[in-house]
Design a protein around this motif. Structure first.
Motif, PDB file in Angstrom:
ATOM      1  N   ALA A  58       0.831  -1.208   0.000  1.00  0.00           N
ATOM      2  CA  ALA A  58       0.000   0.000   0.000  1.00  0.00           C
ATOM      3  C   ALA A  58       0.865   1.257   0.000  1.00  0.00           C
ATOM      4  N   SER A  59       1.972   1.226   0.716  1.00  0.00           N
ATOM      5  CA  SER A  59       2.873   2.386   0.765  1.00  0.00           C
ATOM      6  C   SER A  59       3.457   2.692  -0.607  1.00  0.00           C
ATOM      7  N   LEU A  60       3.770   1.655  -1.356  1.00  0.00           N
ATOM      8  CA  LEU A  60       4.284   1.856  -2.716  1.00  0.00           C
ATOM      9  C   LEU A  60       3.215   2.472  -3.615  1.00  0.00           C
ATOM     10  N   ALA A  62       0.679   4.264  -2.608  1.00  0.00           N
ATOM     11  CA  ALA A  62       0.320   5.595  -2.094  1.00  0.00           C
ATOM     12  C   ALA A  62       1.132   6.707  -2.746  1.00  0.00           C
ATOM     13  N   ARG A  63       2.360   6.408  -3.099  1.00  0.00           N
ATOM     14  CA  ARG A  63       3.242   7.433  -3.680  1.00  0.00           C
ATOM     15  C   ARG A  63       2.663   8.067  -4.940  1.00  0.00           C
ATOM     16  N   SER A  64       1.934   7.285  -5.721  1.00  0.00           N
ATOM     17  CA  SER A  64       1.446   7.791  -7.007  1.00  0.00           C
ATOM     18  C   SER A  64      -0.026   8.209  -6.987  1.00  0.00           C
ATOM     19  N   LEU A  65      -0.669   8.131  -5.844  1.00  0.00           N
ATOM     20  CA  LEU A  65      -2.093   8.462  -5.779  1.00  0.00           C
ATOM     21  C   LEU A  65      -2.330   9.964  -5.807  1.00  0.00           C
ATOM     22  N   LYS A  66      -3.425  10.327  -6.411  1.00  0.00           N
ATOM     23  CA  LYS A  66      -3.868  11.721  -6.429  1.00  0.00           C
ATOM     24  C   LYS A  66      -5.217  11.790  -5.720  1.00  0.00           C
ATOM     25  N   LEU A  67      -5.378  12.810  -4.900  1.00  0.00           N
ATOM     26  CA  LEU A  67      -6.654  13.005  -4.222  1.00  0.00           C
ATOM     27  C   LEU A  67      -7.640  13.657  -5.184  1.00  0.00           C
ATOM     28  N   ILE A  68      -8.904  13.341  -5.009  1.00  0.00           N
ATOM     29  CA  ILE A  68      -9.963  13.873  -5.861  1.00  0.00           C
ATOM     30  C   ILE A  68     -10.495  15.156  -5.222  1.00  0.00           C
ATOM     31  N   PRO A  69     -10.446  16.273  -5.953  1.00  0.00           N
ATOM     32  CA  PRO A  69     -11.005  17.510  -5.386  1.00  0.00           C
ATOM     33  C   PRO A  69     -12.536  17.464  -5.470  1.00  0.00           C
ATOM     34  N   ARG A  70     -13.172  17.327  -4.322  1.00  0.00           N
ATOM     35  CA  ARG A  70     -14.633  17.217  -4.272  1.00  0.00           C
ATOM     36  C   ARG A  70     -15.104  18.024  -3.070  1.00  0.00           C
ATOM     37  N   THR A  71     -16.107  18.850  -3.264  1.00  0.00           N
ATOM     38  CA  THR A  71     -16.616  19.650  -2.146  1.00  0.00           C
ATOM     39  C   THR A  71     -17.394  18.765  -1.178  1.00  0.00           C
ATOM     40  N   GLU A 120     -12.991  12.044   5.299  1.00  0.00           N
ATOM     41  CA  GLU A 120     -11.815  12.058   4.426  1.00  0.00           C
ATOM     42  C   GLU A 120     -12.040  11.247   3.149  1.00  0.00           C
ATOM     43  N   ALA A 121     -13.074  10.415   3.136  1.00  0.00           N
ATOM     44  CA  ALA A 121     -13.406   9.670   1.918  1.00  0.00           C
ATOM     45  C   ALA A 121     -13.821  10.623   0.798  1.00  0.00           C
ATOM     46  N   TYR A 170      -4.602   4.952   0.200  1.00  0.00           N
ATOM     47  CA  TYR A 170      -5.121   6.311   0.397  1.00  0.00           C
ATOM     48  C   TYR A 170      -5.003   6.729   1.861  1.00  0.00           C
ATOM     49  N   TRP A 171      -5.231   5.790   2.766  1.00  0.00           N
ATOM     50  CA  TRP A 171      -5.096   6.102   4.195  1.00  0.00           C
ATOM     51  C   TRP A 171      -3.669   6.569   4.485  1.00  0.00           C
ATOM     52  N   ILE A 172      -2.703   5.838   3.963  1.00  0.00           N
ATOM     53  CA  ILE A 172      -1.295   6.191   4.149  1.00  0.00           C
ATOM     54  C   ILE A 172      -1.002   7.546   3.503  1.00  0.00           C
TER      55      ILE A 172
END
Length: 187
Positions: A58-60, A62-71, A120-121, A170-172
């Motif tokens: 999961a840590s590996l 996590a490095r490439s994940l992007k968060l979704i901008p959502r109101t 945070e979801a 994503y948690w990480i």
């Protein structure tokens, strides 16, 4: 092969039985006041090693994940729509849905048929939000994480194990952002 190093924290509480909890990349060893935590860890070494490998993967990711901008407003609407959809699919009635900050999980449910999803979801892809909600609604049918529960979840999400790994990633990612960037804005 050398065993991986695992961050852990020993927590002594007035509990009857010991338990192990994975909080992001940290193992929490919760034990009664008079119990040897290292004995608990030795007895559960295989489980701990499996979890360590899960966190490493999961840590590996996590490095490439992007968060979704959502109101917050769009997130709430999405949650309500998905819960209604899954209520129909599973022939269930949810009492209330709450969106709250949660310290250690993405979602929960209770005997009063309330569902809580971690606020945070809001930053997750829709598929993961759907998975969290479906998972919690399945608990209204089957409480335990056993074979029957997994079969129920896999009807809608046959790739649930991969989704669990992605949720851990994503948690990480979110915890890392809190540590290094001073957090993220929940708009």
């Amino acid at each position: 092969m050398k065993e991986p190093l695992i961050k852990y924290r020993i927590v002594r509480r007035s509990v009857k039985h010991p338990r192990l909890e994975l909080w992001g990349d940290e193992l929490r060893v919760i034990v009664p006041e008079n119990m040897d935590p290292l004995k608990v860890m030795r007895e559960n070494k295989r489980w701990i090693m499996r979890q360590a490998e899960f966190v490493r993967k999961a840590s590996l990711i996590a490095r490439s994940l992007k968060l979704i901008p959502r109101t917050k407003k769009k997130f709430k609407a999405l949650v309500q729509r998905v819960v209604k959809e899954y209520e129909k699919l599973l022939n269930l009635n949810v009492n209330k849905v709450f969106i709250r900050k949660m310290k250690s999980c993405w979602g929960s449910c209770n005997g009063e048929r309330n569902i809580t999803i971690n606020r945070e979801a809001q930053f997750l892809p829709e598929k993961l939000i759907r998975y969290i909600l479906y998972h919690e609604l399945c608990h209204l049918i089957r409480w335990r994480h056993d074979k029957e529960f997994n079969e129920l979840v896999s009807r809608e999400f046959p790739d649930y194990e991969r989704l669990d790994l992605e949720l851990q990633a994503y948690w990480i990612k979110l915890r890392e952002m809190q540590r290094t960037e001073g957090g993220f804005k929940l708009s």
